[in-house]
Design an enzyme around this catalytic site. Structure first.
Site, PDB file in Angstrom:
ATOM      1  N   ARG A  62       0.846  -1.196   0.000  1.00  0.00           N
ATOM      2  CA  ARG A  62       0.000   0.000   0.000  1.00  0.00           C
ATOM      3  C   ARG A  62       0.881   1.245   0.000  1.00  0.00           C
ATOM      4  O   ARG A  62       1.629   1.472   0.946  1.00  0.00           O
ATOM      5  CB  ARG A  62      -0.913   0.030   1.223  1.00  0.00           C
ATOM      6  CG  ARG A  62      -1.872  -1.168   1.331  1.00  0.00           C
ATOM      7  CD  ARG A  62      -3.036  -1.052   0.370  1.00  0.00           C
ATOM      8  NE  ARG A  62      -3.824  -2.269   0.321  1.00  0.00           N
ATOM      9  CZ  ARG A  62      -4.858  -2.560   1.119  1.00  0.00           C
ATOM     10  NH1 ARG A  62      -5.196  -1.690   2.052  1.00  0.00           N
ATOM     11  NH2 ARG A  62      -5.514  -3.680   0.973  1.00  0.00           N
ATOM     12  N   GLU A 104       0.603   4.226   0.835  1.00  0.00           N
ATOM     13  CA  GLU A 104      -0.061   5.245   1.644  1.00  0.00           C
ATOM     14  C   GLU A 104       0.986   5.961   2.490  1.00  0.00           C
ATOM     15  O   GLU A 104       1.713   5.314   3.239  1.00  0.00           O
ATOM     16  CB  GLU A 104      -1.115   4.596   2.555  1.00  0.00           C
ATOM     17  CG  GLU A 104      -2.250   3.919   1.803  1.00  0.00           C
ATOM     18  CD  GLU A 104      -3.220   3.224   2.758  1.00  0.00           C
ATOM     19  OE1 GLU A 104      -3.021   3.328   3.982  1.00  0.00           O
ATOM     20  OE2 GLU A 104      -4.155   2.578   2.270  1.00  0.00           O
ATOM     21  N   ARG A 151      -0.409   2.193  13.133  1.00  0.00           N
ATOM     22  CA  ARG A 151      -1.040   0.965  12.620  1.00  0.00           C
ATOM     23  C   ARG A 151      -0.888   0.752  11.111  1.00  0.00           C
ATOM     24  O   ARG A 151      -1.453  -0.188  10.565  1.00  0.00           O
ATOM     25  CB  ARG A 151      -2.521   0.956  12.983  1.00  0.00           C
ATOM     26  CG  ARG A 151      -3.347   2.046  12.321  1.00  0.00           C
ATOM     27  CD  ARG A 151      -4.817   1.868  12.645  1.00  0.00           C
ATOM     28  NE  ARG A 151      -5.667   2.770  11.884  1.00  0.00           N
ATOM     29  CZ  ARG A 151      -6.983   2.627  11.782  1.00  0.00           C
ATOM     30  NH1 ARG A 151      -7.591   1.627  12.374  1.00  0.00           N
ATOM     31  NH2 ARG A 151      -7.688   3.487  11.077  1.00  0.00           N
ATOM     32  N   HIS A 152      -0.138   1.620  10.427  1.00  0.00           N
ATOM     33  CA  HIS A 152      -0.002   1.503   8.977  1.00  0.00           C
ATOM     34  C   HIS A 152       1.407   1.076   8.569  1.00  0.00           C
ATOM     35  O   HIS A 152       2.400   1.554   9.115  1.00  0.00           O
ATOM     36  CB  HIS A 152      -0.334   2.832   8.279  1.00  0.00           C
ATOM     37  CG  HIS A 152      -1.801   3.126   8.240  1.00  0.00           C
ATOM     38  ND1 HIS A 152      -2.423   3.916   9.180  1.00  0.00           N
ATOM     39  CD2 HIS A 152      -2.767   2.730   7.375  1.00  0.00           C
ATOM     40  CE1 HIS A 152      -3.713   4.003   8.894  1.00  0.00           C
ATOM     41  NE2 HIS A 152      -3.951   3.283   7.813  1.00  0.00           N
ATOM     42  N   GLU A 187      -9.856  -1.622  13.087  1.00  0.00           N
ATOM     43  CA  GLU A 187     -10.243  -2.536  12.012  1.00  0.00           C
ATOM     44  C   GLU A 187      -9.128  -3.533  11.688  1.00  0.00           C
ATOM     45  O   GLU A 187      -7.970  -3.153  11.548  1.00  0.00           O
ATOM     46  CB  GLU A 187     -10.567  -1.723  10.759  1.00  0.00           C
ATOM     47  CG  GLU A 187     -10.911  -2.564   9.547  1.00  0.00           C
ATOM     48  CD  GLU A 187     -10.296  -2.026   8.265  1.00  0.00           C
ATOM     49  OE1 GLU A 187      -9.690  -2.817   7.532  1.00  0.00           O
ATOM     50  OE2 GLU A 187     -10.402  -0.803   8.029  1.00  0.00           O
ATOM     51  N   SER A 210     -11.580  -6.229   6.339  1.00  0.00           N
ATOM     52  CA  SER A 210     -12.573  -5.550   5.525  1.00  0.00           C
ATOM     53  C   SER A 210     -13.037  -6.549   4.473  1.00  0.00           C
ATOM     54  O   SER A 210     -12.212  -7.219   3.848  1.00  0.00           O
ATOM     55  CB  SER A 210     -11.965  -4.309   4.865  1.00  0.00           C
ATOM     56  OG  SER A 210     -12.952  -3.594   4.170  1.00  0.00           O
ATOM     57  N   ARG A 246      -1.434  -6.488  12.224  1.00  0.00           N
ATOM     58  CA  ARG A 246      -2.411  -5.738  13.010  1.00  0.00           C
ATOM     59  C   ARG A 246      -3.163  -6.649  13.980  1.00  0.00           C
ATOM     60  O   ARG A 246      -3.444  -6.270  15.116  1.00  0.00           O
ATOM     61  CB  ARG A 246      -3.388  -5.012  12.080  1.00  0.00           C
ATOM     62  CG  ARG A 246      -4.112  -3.871  12.763  1.00  0.00           C
ATOM     63  CD  ARG A 246      -4.999  -3.101  11.822  1.00  0.00           C
ATOM     64  NE  ARG A 246      -4.269  -2.217  10.921  1.00  0.00           N
ATOM     65  CZ  ARG A 246      -4.852  -1.335  10.113  1.00  0.00           C
ATOM     66  NH1 ARG A 246      -6.179  -1.245  10.102  1.00  0.00           N
ATOM     67  NH2 ARG A 246      -4.133  -0.563   9.332  1.00  0.00           N
TER      68      ARG A 246
END
Length: 535
Positions: free
Chosen positions: A307, A309, A315-316, A458, A461, A509
């Site tokens: 990812r 991001e 948490r990323h 989360e 998903s 996670r």
């Protein structure tokens, strides 16, 4: 010879000085003699090298191991297996020298293997043929070096509080250096292993910061807590595989170099691919669905997910391990939802039963509350969550997504009301879900999609996927996706595909939240984020 009156005082002064010097020298010689006599009485001499070394051939640096076949019949005992049942027995142990303290004729050390530790004693003994030279050698070995010890397991008079094998110690008769660590280490394992929050007012306040840990990850990973964390993480993978295999799922492996962004959007890494460009997969989503269309019925995969991001949060990660599954169903996507929920509860129970010791080891450094869950798991619908937040003073629209603070608050509300750290949130707004999500037939603003949460964050998903090609094409166009780049994906549904649903889980996670840790970098062995691509 005639001495004048003028020179007489000088001669007398010199004689007095010589007398004084002689007296001083005699006193020094007497002191030296007494010192020598004292050393002789205690079995010591001024020159240790002059002593015969009774330990020759029983200590030193072992020659480089090049698989010559030497010592292949040697049987080693793991440190964790050292106990009172071995009292009086001689064993070989290979471990790291965590600490050592030599004084006089003795050297106390701590041997560490994985997260197990035992006290080592090397003391001068004619009976065991342990010399003072051997004791000195032991005291000079650098911390974190790998050593090989042959010694006797001896029950201790009192427990050794600083070691996990506290009821015994190892009394050495042979000591060999197998691999030396450098003298100056960037961090000490005992510092990195100190409890983050200690109730002991006398405890040292030394802390190793996160960047130092990650820059020197090999050393940092040697702490008992880290040894336990990554064994628990391996356990999550194993349980995920075993549980789903038992339920009839097939493990598949999907490509990580793809022609189009699998999730859409800009959060994708572009790579040079010969004379064109390709992307690193944001998800195995499309390939799981194609496997369902190929009649595999139930599939799962474990692999890297990327990812792009620019999120520097707790948490990323830009690369993480995805635990993904997909399943065909008969009439309702809740068949899949129930299967995923049951998989999690079985996984949580398996961790409690099989990894209790590792969880306790993590708890010694990081104090957390035990993870709570219900069986079957709690399931709420999105409007219920909106209402709970509204009662707590947070107002959201019916088509708004939950922000991170909203999710955390909801997690606390759920814990207080239902006494669970794990729950499922169903029926998300269609507007906030990917193009392949099936709309809710009874509410055009909602979708057949869901997220799962641990401690208010989360961890999965998922949704029912659109399996009708024309409808899928329409939804992809609505999201601005170039149809030509997902032509093979859409074409697979033109060959007939059963209704299906699934989800994607972030391994790191899950482990972070199950253990109640504060940063995902603690559960990624070599984490990748926007600021870190090493080591």
């Amino acid at each position: 010879m005639v001495v004048s009156e003028e020179t007489q005082p000088t001669i007398e002064a010199d004689a007095a000085t010589s007398k004084k010097a002689a007296k001083k020298a005699a006193k020094a010689a007497e002191k030296q003699q007494k010192k020598a006599e004292h050393k002789a009485a205690s079995g010591d001499t001024q020159n240790e090298s002059a002593e015969p070394d009774i330990s020759v051939g029983r200590y030193g640096t072992r020659k480089l191991i090049q698989s010559s076949g030497e010592h292949r019949d040697r049987v080693y005992t793991d440190v964790k297996n050292l106990g009172v049942h071995l009292d009086g027995q001689d064993v070989w142990v290979r471990a790291r020298l965590q600490t050592s303290r030599a004084k006089g004729k003795q050297c106390f050390a701590v041997l560490r293997q994985s997260s197990s530790t035992v006290q080592l004693l090397i003391s001068v003994s004619e009976e065991r043929r342990v010399s003072k030279q051997m004791v000195k050698f032991a005291g000079n070995i650098n911390k974190e070096s790998i050593v090989e010890v042959f010694g006797r397991v001896v029950k201790t008079g009192a427990p050794v509080a600083s070691c996990s094998c506290s009821l015994v110690e190892l009394v050495a008769t042979e000591l060999w250096l197998v691999a030396a660590a450098k003298a100056q280490l960037p961090l000490l394992v005992e510092d990195a292993a100190r409890p983050e929050k200690s109730d002991d007012p006398e405890a040292l306040r030394i802390r190793v910061n996160q960047d130092t840990r990650l820059d020197n990850r090999v050393l940092d990973l040697r702490t008992p807590a880290n040894q336990a964390i990554f064994r628990i993480e391996a356990g999550v993978c194993r349980l995920f595989r075993d549980i789903l295999t038992e339920k009839g799922f097939v493990e598949i492996h999907t490509p990580k170099i793809i022609s189009a962004a699998s999730e859409g959007g800009a959060n994708v890494f572009t790579v040079s691919y010969f004379k064109s460009s390709a992307y690193l997969a944001q998800s195995p989503q499309l390939y799981k669905q194609m496997a369902i269309a190929a009649d595999f019925d139930k599939v799962f995969t474990v692999g890297a997910v990327f990812r792009a991001e620019d999120s520097n949060t707790h948490r990323h990660l830009t690369e993480f391990v995805g635990l993904d599954l997909e399943m065909a169903f008969r009439d309702h996507y809740h068949e899949v939802l129930d299967t995923i929920g049951a998989t999690f509860t079985e996984m949580f129970r398996g961790l409690q039963e099989r990894y209790a010791a590792e969880i306790a080891t993590v708890g010694e450094q990081f104090k957390v509350e035990p993870f709570k869950f219900l069986d079957p798991p709690l399931r709420l619908e999105f409007p219920q969550a909106i209402e709970m937040l509204k009662e707590a003073g947070v107002t959201l629209g019916e088509e708004d997504d939950l922000s991170t603070p909203d999710e955390k608050l909801l997690g606390r509300l759920v814990r207080a009301k239902y006494d669970t750290d794990f729950y499922i949130l169903d029926k998300y707004p269609l507007a906030v879900r990917p193009f392949y999500t099936m709309p809710d037939p009874n509410n055009p603003k909602a979708s057949n999609s869901y997220d799962m949460f641990m401690r208010g964050e989360e961890i999965l998903s998922g949704a029912q996927r659109i399996h009708e090609p024309e409808f899928l094409t329409q939804r992809a166009q609505h999201h601005g996706i170039d149809i030509s780049k997902i032509a093979a994906y859409i074409e697979s549904f033109r060959l007939g595909c059963p209704p299906h649903a699934g989800g994607g889980i972030g391994l790191e996670r899950v482990v972070m939240l199950y253990l109640g840790l504060d940063n995902i970098r603690k559960t990624s062995m070599f984490p990748r984020d926007p600021k870190r691509v090493t080591p």
